[in-house]
Design an enzyme around this catalytic site. Structure first.
Site, PDB file in Angstrom:
ATOM      1  N   HIS A  87       0.823  -1.200   0.000  1.00 42.99           N
ATOM      2  CA  HIS A  87       0.000   0.000   0.000  1.00 42.99           C
ATOM      3  C   HIS A  87       0.863   1.258   0.000  1.00 42.99           C
ATOM      4  CE1 HIS A  87      -2.106  -3.183   2.321  1.00 42.99           C
ATOM      5  NE2 HIS A  87      -3.101  -2.872   1.515  1.00 42.99           N
ATOM      6  N   GLY A 137     -10.227  -4.097  18.951  1.00 39.97           N
ATOM      7  CA  GLY A 137      -9.298  -3.044  18.561  1.00 39.97           C
ATOM      8  C   GLY A 137      -8.001  -3.025  19.347  1.00 39.97           C
ATOM      9  N   GLY A 148     -11.413   9.670  15.758  1.00 39.42           N
ATOM     10  CA  GLY A 148     -12.352   8.629  16.160  1.00 39.42           C
ATOM     11  C   GLY A 148     -13.090   8.979  17.435  1.00 39.42           C
TER      12      GLY A 148
END
Length: 577
Positions: A217, A484, A556
C-alpha cells in the site's frame, strides 16, 4: 494512474461485478465476495482468503479448485468487514470447518477475528493463519508483526491443496503455518499508485530513486537508493532474502526453493523476466534447487511501479502440495478433475432479507433507533470535512468519508429492516453489518462491532428498557476494546467510549432516567474527546507520526462524541424527560 472508472466510490463493487461476469466457470458472487462456482465435497475444509481490493489477482482471482474456496473482498486497500468474511465463509463451508488466512494488517485481523468468533458461536470450527512474509516490516525476532505480501500465494496454495486432499482442519492449519514459516519476501517501488478518482499518488519516490522494502500500500520501507539495473535489483533482493533463511534450511546449498517474482502493477512481464534471469543465476550459484518458479502478477497494488521477490523453501510435504493442480481465474497448475457446477436455484432459496418476528414494543423501539441513525447520518454529513482534516494531520485523511459511508449504509439498511417489521435488535444488527461493509477500515469494523453488540443485547422480544441499553453499551465498549486492542490513553475512540459507558451506567444507577443519563454520558464523552488533544497516539496509522497529532483531538473519539450527542437529541424528543 488509474484512468478507467465511473463513480470512484463504486470502483471496487464494479470491479467485482465484472470479474464474476468474466469468470462464471470458476467463481460466483455471494454477499461480501466470491466463492467457488463448482461443488465442494461435503466435509472438506473451506479455505477463505481476503483483503482489500486493488491487489488483483489477490484475492478473488485465487478462488477455484485446488486453491481458495472463497475470498472476502473489501474496498480499495481496505479490509473486508466482519460481515463480509462471515458471509463468504458461510457460503463456502460444507461441514469440515473453516481456515481464515490473510495478510497480517490491523484492520484485517480485527475483522477476520470478529467473523471467526461469529462462526465459532454457531458451532462451526474455525481457525486462522495470518501471513507474515515481508522481511522489511519487522525484524526476525518480531516475525509475528510482519505484514503479508506476495508470499500469501504460498500459504493459500499449500492450505488449499491440503484441504483438497481431504485433510482435517488441524492438519490444514499445521501445513499453512509451516508454509508461512518457510516464506520470505521483499519488495521495491519506483513510484506510487493512484486511487480511482484521486488527483495524486498515495506516495511519491524521488526521480531516479527506488524505495527499498516498501509495502503493497506504500507503507514505508527500509531506505531509498538510486534506481539499479535489472541485475543489481536481483542481487539486492536475493542477497537480502538469503541472509534470512527459515528454520530447517541451514544453508541454500541443496535446498529446494520456489522463487516468485511479482510485479506490483506497472512493471511488466518483459522487465520481470530480465530480472528473473539473474535471480535464477544467483540462486543456482548458491546451490539452491529451483522448483516450479512463478513470474508475473500475484499481489499487485493498482498501478504501483514496483516488484517483489518471494522465496518459498520446500520440504517433501510442501513440495507435493505446491505441485498439486489448481484451476482459478488467475492461477492454473497442472490439470484438475473438473467438479460439477453448483445449483444456483438451490442457493437462491435462502431468504437473507427475512427478519424474525418482534414484539410491538421492540418494533416501537426500532422506530426510535431508525431516527437516531438518521440523525447520525445528518451529523456525519455535516462533519465529513472536519473529520477528514483531523485525520489527515497524522493519518491518511479518510476517517470522515469512511464514517459518512458507514452511516449512510447503516441508515439505509435500518430503514429497509424497519419497513419489513424488524425489532430493535435485528434493525441494529443489519445496520451494524451494512455500516462495517461500506465504511471499511478499522473504524468501520469497530462501529460494526459496537452496533451489533448493542443490537444483540436489545433483541426483538422485549422492550428496549434502560437496563438493556446500559448492557448493550457496556457490551459495545468491551467488544471495541477486545477487537481493537486499544486502551484509554492510546488516543482512539476508546478514550471517549469508556467514559461514556461508565457515566451512563453510573447515572442510571443513581436514579436518572435514560434521557438524562444519556445526556450526562454524552457530555462526558465530549470532554474526553477534546482531552485527547493532549495525547500521543499509541495505536493505528497515526502512531508513526505521533508528534504531528499533538494538540489535535483524535478523529475517532471526536466523531464518537458527535454521534452520541446527536442520539441524545433524538432520545430527548422521542422519550421525553
Amino acid at each position: 494512474m488509474t484512468r478507467l472508472f465511473n463513480d470512484p466510490t463504486a470502483f471496487a463493487d464494479e470491479f467485482a461485478e465484472g470479474f464474476v461476469a468474466a469468470n462464471r466457470r470458476t467463481v460466483r458472487a455471494v454477499s461480501g465476495g466470491v466463492v467457488r462456482a463448482t461443488a465442494v465435497p461435503p466435509g472438506q475444509v473451506a479455505v477463505i482468503i481476503g483483503g482489500g481490493s486493488g491487489h488483483y489477482p489477490a484475492f478473488g482471482g485465487l478462488v477455484g479448485q485446488g486453491l481458495a474456496h472463497g475470498a472476502a473482498l473489501g474496498n480499495i486497500f481496505a479490509s473486508p468487514s466482519a460481515g463480509q468474511v462471515y458471509s463468504v465463509a458461510k457460503a463456502a463451508e460444507t461441514g469440515g470447518g473453516v481456515l481464515l488466512t490473510y495478510g497480517n494488517y490491523a484492520g484485517d485481523v480485527l475483522n477476520f477475528d470478529a467473523a471467526q468468533d461469529r462462526l465459532r458461536a454457531e458451532g462451526i470450527a474455525c481457525e486462522t493463519v495470518t501471513t507474515t512474509d515481508d522481511i522489511s516490516s519487522a525484524g526476525p525476532a518480531e516475525r509475528d508483526r510482519r505484514r503479508g505480501v506476495a508470499g500469501n500465494l504460498c500459504v493459500f496454495k499449500i492450505a488449499a491443496a491440503a484441504a483438497e486432499e481431504g485433510r482435517e482442519l488441524a492438519e490444514v492449519v499445521r501445513l499453512a503455518r509451516l508454509a508461512n514459516d518457510r516464506t520470505r519476501s521483499m519488495g521495491v517501488a519506483f513510484g506510487g499508485c493512484t486511487l480511482p478518482g484521486a488527483g495524486a499518488p498515495l506516495f511519491e519516490v524521488p526521480a531516479g530513486k527506488m524505495a527499498v522494502g516498501l509495502g503493497i500500500h506504500g507503507e514505508p520501507g527500509l531506505s531509498e537508493t538510486d534506481v539499479p539495473t535489472a541485475d543489481e535489483l536481483a542481487e539486492l533482493l536475493v542477497g537480502n532474502l538469503l541472509r534470512e533463511l527459515p528454520d530447517g534450511v541451514p544453508t541454500p546449498a541443496g535446498a529446494r526453493v520456489v522463487p516468485i517474482l511479482n510485479g506490483l502493477g506497472s512493471v511488466k512481464y518483459e522487465e520481470l523476466y530480465v530480472v528473473y534471469r539473474r535471480v535464477a543465476q544467483l540462486l543456482e550459484d548458491a546451490g539452491a534447487v529451483i522448483v516450479e518458479p512463478e513470474v508475473g502478477e500475484f499481489c499487485t497494488s493498482l498501478d504501483m511501479a514496483g516488484a517483489s521477490l518471494t522465496l518459498f523453501w520446500l520440504d517433501d510435504e510442501l513440495e507435493a502440495l505446491w505441485l498439486a493442480p489448481a484451476d482459478t481465474p488467475a492461477y492454473r497448475k497442472g490439470s484438475v478433475t473438473a467438479a460439477a457446477a453448483v445449483d444456483q436455484a438451490t442457493l437462491d432459496a435462502a431468504a437473507d432479507a427475512d427478519v424474525p418476528p418482534a414484539s410491538d414494543e421492540s418494533r416501537a423501539a426500532a422506530v426510535i433507533i431508525d431516527a437516531a441513525l438518521a440523525a447520525i447520518q445528518d451529523t456525519l454529513d455535516r462533519s465529513v470535512d472536519e473529520l477528514g482534516r483531523l485525520d489527515a494531520i497524522a493519518g491518511d485523511g479518510d476517517h470522515g468519508i469512511g464514517m459518512q459511508r458507514g452511516a449512510r449504509a447503516g441508515r439505509a439498511a435500518a430503514a429497509e429492516a424497519l419497513a419489513a417489521g424488524a425489532g430493535a435488535g435485528t434493525l441494529l444488527i443489519k445496520a451494524a453489518d451494512a455500516w462495517a461493509d461500506r465504511a471499511g477500515g478499522t473504524s468501520g469494523a469497530l462501529w460494526g462491532v459496537a452496533l451489533r453488540a448493542l443490537g444483540e443485547r436489545l433483541g426483538d422480544a422485549d422492550p428496549a428498557f434502560s437496563a438493556a441499553v446500559v448492557e448493550g453499551v457496556a457490551a459495545a465498549r468491551d467488544g471495541v476494546i477486545n477487537y481493537g486492542k486499544a486502551e484509554v490513553g492510546d488516543k482512539t475512540m476508546v478514550d471517549a467510549l469508556v467514559p461514556f459507558a461508565d457515566t451512563l451506567a453510573a447515572a442510571l444507577g443513581e436514579g436518572a432516567d435514560l434521557v438524562e443519563a444519556w445526556r450526562r454520558a454524552a457530555d462526558s464523552a465530549t470532554k474526553a474527546a477534546a482531552a485527547t488533544s493532549d495525547l500521543l497516539p499509541r495505536k493505528g496509522r497515526a502512531r508513526p507520526h505521533a508528534e504531528k497529532s499533538l494538540g489535535t483531538p483524535d478523529p475517532g473519539a471526536h466523531s464518537f462524541a458527535l454521534i452520541v450527542v446527536a442520539v441524545g437529541d433524538v432520545l430527548d424528543g422521542a422519550v421525553g424527560g
